[in-house]
Design an enzyme around this catalytic site. Structure first.
Site, mmCIF file in Angstrom:
data_model
loop_
_atom_site.group_PDB
_atom_site.id
_atom_site.type_symbol
_atom_site.label_atom_id
_atom_site.label_comp_id
_atom_site.label_asym_id
_atom_site.label_seq_id
_atom_site.Cartn_x
_atom_site.Cartn_y
_atom_site.Cartn_z
ATOM 1 N N CYS A 72 12.216 -25.784 -15.400
ATOM 2 C CA CYS A 72 12.736 -26.173 -16.751
ATOM 3 C C CYS A 72 12.632 -25.152 -17.638
ATOM 4 C CB CYS A 72 11.847 -27.511 -17.297
ATOM 5 S SG CYS A 72 10.388 -27.325 -17.147
ATOM 6 N N GLY B 148 7.798 -32.592 -19.545
ATOM 7 C CA GLY B 148 7.824 -31.758 -18.455
ATOM 8 C C GLY B 148 6.952 -32.162 -17.456
ATOM 9 N N HIS C 284 11.065 -27.596 -24.663
ATOM 10 C CA HIS C 284 10.022 -26.493 -24.327
ATOM 11 C C HIS C 284 10.513 -25.463 -25.334
ATOM 12 C CE1 HIS C 284 8.770 -28.924 -21.200
ATOM 13 N NE2 HIS C 284 9.377 -28.219 -20.399
#
Length: 210
Positions: free
Chosen positions: A16, A48, A109
């Site tokens: 990711c 995540g 993120h």
């Protein structure tokens, strides 16, 4: 990519954090030539970790400075992705150092990245901004299947973003990108980049990616 006898195609997705990082690195390589060293410090959202995720008392008011196998993936997967487009030498020539942290953010993120080049580094932040803003991603949209007998055009996928990169120019947007405001840009498929500035350690350029 791997074609199925049923007419579909299986795509092996990257990690990711790597997915956004690789897009930016590909754009920089296209503009300025071969990359040399990359440092990455991630601030990764709890999404995540999957469902049900982390215990609330572990992440609330806290930062967890370790995510299992994450740093190894970030240090190797971009090299394989770039090698598929720019040549196998990327598997040994590019050095990436990663540190991964889990932070109390729901989704999106954040990566603090520094990049240096084997040749001459870009001369200004504006030069880096322009290269990212004007990157032609279409040349990377076509993938060969594993057998090599056919190709897949990713730009035909419904999730392909109209703008894979969005650049925040310093000034009015010095504090962007932020996951709360930018993680869903382009239906979550656009990579936001900001705070592009000189790295006094590597002589290259550092930036924030969401």
């Amino acid at each position: 990519a791997h074609s199925s006898s049923h007419g579909g195609t299986l795509i092996a997705n990257s990690n990711c954090s790597v997915s956004g990082l690789a897009v930016v690195l590909a754009a920089l390589q296209s503009a300025f030539g071969r990359l040399d060293k990359v440092t990455v410090h991630t601030l990764q959202a709890v999404s995540g970790a999957g469902y049900p995720g982390l215990p609330s008392l572990s992440i609330m008011n806290n930062v967890i400075p370790y995510i299992g196998d994450e740093e190894e993936k970030i240090e190797t997967e971009p090299c394989r992705i770039l090698a598929s487009h720019f040549g196998e030498s990327y598997l040994k020539d590019l050095t990436i150092s990663a540190s991964s942290n889990r932070v109390p953010v729901i989704d999106g993120h954040t990566l603090n990245v520094s990049v240096s080049f084997q040749g001459q580094n870009p001369q200004s932040a504006a030069e880096v901004e322009d290269a990212l803003a004007n990157w032609d991603s279409n040349r990377f949209a076509t993938l060969k299947t594993r057998t090599g007998d056919s190709e897949v055009n990713l730009s035909e996928c419904p999730s392909w973003p109209s703008a894979p990169l969005y650049i925040f120019h310093d000034g009015a947007h010095v504090a962007r990108p932020q996951p709360r405001f930018d993680a869903k840009r382009g239906d979550g498929m656009t990579v936001s980049v900001g705070r592009i500035r000189e790295c006094k350690v590597t002589g290259g350029w550092k930036m924030v990616i969401v």
